[in-house]
Design an enzyme around this catalytic site. Structure first.
Site, short mmCIF file in Angstrom:
data_model
loop_
_atom_site.label_atom_id
_atom_site.label_comp_id
_atom_site.label_asym_id
_atom_site.label_seq_id
_atom_site.Cartn_x
_atom_site.Cartn_y
_atom_site.Cartn_z
N ARG A 1 0.91 -1.16 0.00
CA ARG A 1 0.00 0.00 0.00
C ARG A 1 0.93 1.20 0.00
O ARG A 1 1.50 1.59 1.02
CB ARG A 1 -0.91 0.03 1.23
CG ARG A 1 -1.62 1.36 1.37
CD ARG A 1 -2.79 1.35 2.30
NE ARG A 1 -3.92 0.68 1.69
CZ ARG A 1 -5.15 0.73 2.17
NH1 ARG A 1 -5.43 1.44 3.24
NH2 ARG A 1 -6.13 0.09 1.56
N HIS B 1 -7.06 0.75 -6.87
CA HIS B 1 -7.28 -0.13 -5.70
C HIS B 1 -7.97 -1.41 -6.19
O HIS B 1 -9.13 -1.68 -5.87
CB HIS B 1 -8.17 0.62 -4.69
CG HIS B 1 -8.17 0.03 -3.32
ND1 HIS B 1 -7.38 -1.05 -2.95
CD2 HIS B 1 -8.88 0.37 -2.20
CE1 HIS B 1 -7.61 -1.32 -1.67
NE2 HIS B 1 -8.51 -0.50 -1.19
N GLN C 1 -9.85 -3.95 -3.83
CA GLN C 1 -11.16 -3.47 -3.37
C GLN C 1 -12.23 -3.79 -4.40
O GLN C 1 -13.32 -4.25 -4.07
CB GLN C 1 -11.09 -1.94 -3.15
CG GLN C 1 -12.42 -1.36 -2.69
CD GLN C 1 -12.80 -1.84 -1.30
OE1 GLN C 1 -12.00 -1.77 -0.39
NE2 GLN C 1 -14.01 -2.36 -1.13
N ASP D 1 -17.31 7.15 -1.90
CA ASP D 1 -16.08 6.96 -1.11
C ASP D 1 -15.81 8.30 -0.44
O ASP D 1 -16.45 9.32 -0.77
CB ASP D 1 -14.94 6.55 -2.07
CG ASP D 1 -13.64 6.22 -1.35
OD1 ASP D 1 -13.65 6.06 -0.11
OD2 ASP D 1 -12.58 6.13 -2.03
N CYS E 1 -16.34 1.51 0.11
CA CYS E 1 -15.18 0.66 0.46
C CYS E 1 -14.78 0.81 1.91
O CYS E 1 -14.11 -0.07 2.45
CB CYS E 1 -14.01 0.98 -0.47
SG CYS E 1 -13.37 2.65 -0.27
N ARG F 1 -13.65 -8.63 1.24
CA ARG F 1 -12.22 -8.40 1.04
C ARG F 1 -11.44 -9.68 1.38
O ARG F 1 -10.48 -10.02 0.70
CB ARG F 1 -11.72 -7.24 1.93
CG ARG F 1 -12.25 -5.86 1.58
CD ARG F 1 -11.78 -5.38 0.22
NE ARG F 1 -10.34 -5.40 0.07
CZ ARG F 1 -9.52 -4.43 0.44
NH1 ARG F 1 -9.99 -3.31 0.95
NH2 ARG F 1 -8.20 -4.53 0.25
N1 CP Z 1 -11.24 -0.22 1.91
C1 CP Z 1 -9.97 -0.28 2.36
O1 CP Z 1 -9.01 -0.48 1.61
O2 CP Z 1 -9.88 -0.13 3.70
P1 CP Z 1 -8.56 0.05 4.54
O3 CP Z 1 -8.00 1.41 4.22
O4 CP Z 1 -9.01 -0.05 5.97
O5 CP Z 1 -7.57 -1.02 4.18
N1 NVA Z 2 -9.98 6.67 -1.74
C1 NVA Z 2 -9.62 6.22 -0.40
C2 NVA Z 2 -9.78 4.76 -0.30
C3 NVA Z 2 -9.50 4.20 1.07
C4 NVA Z 2 -9.62 2.70 1.13
C5 NVA Z 2 -8.20 6.63 -0.09
O1 NVA Z 2 -7.33 6.51 -0.97
O2 NVA Z 2 -7.95 7.09 1.03
#
Ligand code: CP
Ligand code: NVA
Length: 298
Positions: free
Chosen positions: A104, A131, A134, A213, A250, A278
């Site tokens: 990440r 992502h 997701q 989101d 998400c 997930r």
């Molecule tokens: N939706 C998602 O990726 O959640 P987290 O940021 O908690 O991993």
């Molecule tokens: N768009 C959000 C998704 C989090 C899972 C972010 O990047 O923070």
């Protein structure tokens, strides 16, 4: 013949048929409470984060552990990755220790460079660009709630971000209609082949899925949110959707901003199933990445 390393970086990189098999596999794993502890016996997954995570970290950890593997979790700040060491060296060294690695990491370019030098599968656990893990879980959720995603109308509201962009990629692969209602200045330069509008009501009309989101993605703290107010998902917007339409997010959710509590309290909201999925999607993605390195399930 050596087998190509199976990275999971962006949906369009992977053949559509393979993605559909991974999805079918996720459904089967959920249905069968798939937890054979020998599947990933002796295998390790490294997970590297430069941003927070609840679902991604937990679901990958539980997936590996239920299938007999191990995880090593590192903050990118604790590694030389953000220091003097080259990305190439980091990637080549990781390849000597673990069987797969999930990143990440804010920079998509860094993720791609890690993958270019890697002898093990690299999985995108969210970048500023996309992502894909997701969206695999979201598609599992849509299929289990609505039967099929093909031909459905999915309406996105708010920021055109990493998750929205991945939905746009998925719409081409799974052949569904995606309409994104986003502030004019956030519309993508190329429309990504989807309908972009500033009319939230028309986007929601007859939609099968309403999805939003956060308006402020990680790393964008301090961003003004006023321009997003017309794109809030509230009961009057939900009322425009088809009867039986579902609401997805998400998570994490900023209640009262992109969606109201009153929507989250209805049966239309499937957010916790989506979060659970997930785990099942992650197992299927891991099994595909590791298939051929001693793993056989798909
Ligand atoms: N939706 C998602 O990726 O959640 P987290 O940021 O908690 O991993
Ligand atoms: N768009 C959000 C998704 C989090 C899972 C972010 O990047 O923070």
């Amino acid at each position: 013949m050596t087998r190509a390393v199976r990275h999971f970086l962006d949906l369009p990189d992977i053949p559509a048929e393979t993605l559909k098999e991974i999805l079918a596999s996720a459904h089967r794993m959920k249905r069968e409470k798939f937890e054979p502890p020998q599947l990933f016996y002796g295998m390790s997954l490294a997970m590297v984060f430069d941003k927070k995570s609840t679902r991604t970290r937990m679901s990958f950890e539980v997936a590996m552990k239920q299938l007999g593997g191990h995880t090593i979790v590192m903050s990118a700040d604790d590694m030389h990755l953000t220091g003097a060491e080259s990305i190439e060296d980091t990637s080549k060294v990781l390849s000597r220790y673990v069987d797969a690695a999930m990143f990440r990491i804010s920079s998509h370019e860094t993720l791609l460079e890690i993958a270019r030098h890697s002898a093990i599968p690299i999985i995108n656990g969210l970048t500023n660009h996309s992502h894909p893990c997701q969206i695999m879980a979201d598609l599992v959720t849509i299929e289990e709630k609505l039967g099929s995603v093909q031909g459905k109308k999915i309406a996105w509201f708010g920021d055109y971000n990493n998750v929205a962009r991945t939905f746009a990629q998925a719409s081409k692969i799974w052949d569904f209609e995606l309409v994104a209602a986003v502030p004019a200045d956030l519309a993508p330069a190329k429309s990504d082949g989807i309908k972009i509008t500033q009319d939230a009501t028309s986007a929601a009309t007859n939609a099968d899925v309403i999805v939003t989101d956060t308006w402020v993605s990680m790393g964008q703290e301090g961003k003004a949110i006023e321009k997003f107010l017309p794109f809030q998902v509230n009961p009057s917007l939900m009322a425009k959707a088809k009867p039986g339409a579902i609401f997805m997010h998400c998570m994490p959710i900023h209640r009262g901003e992109e969606v109201t509590d009153s929507v989250l309290a209805t049966k239309a909201s499937v957010i916790y199933d989506e979060a659970e999925n997930r785990l099942h999607a992650q197992k299927a993605v891991l099994a595909w990445c590791l298939e051929g390195t001693g793993v056989k399930v798909l």
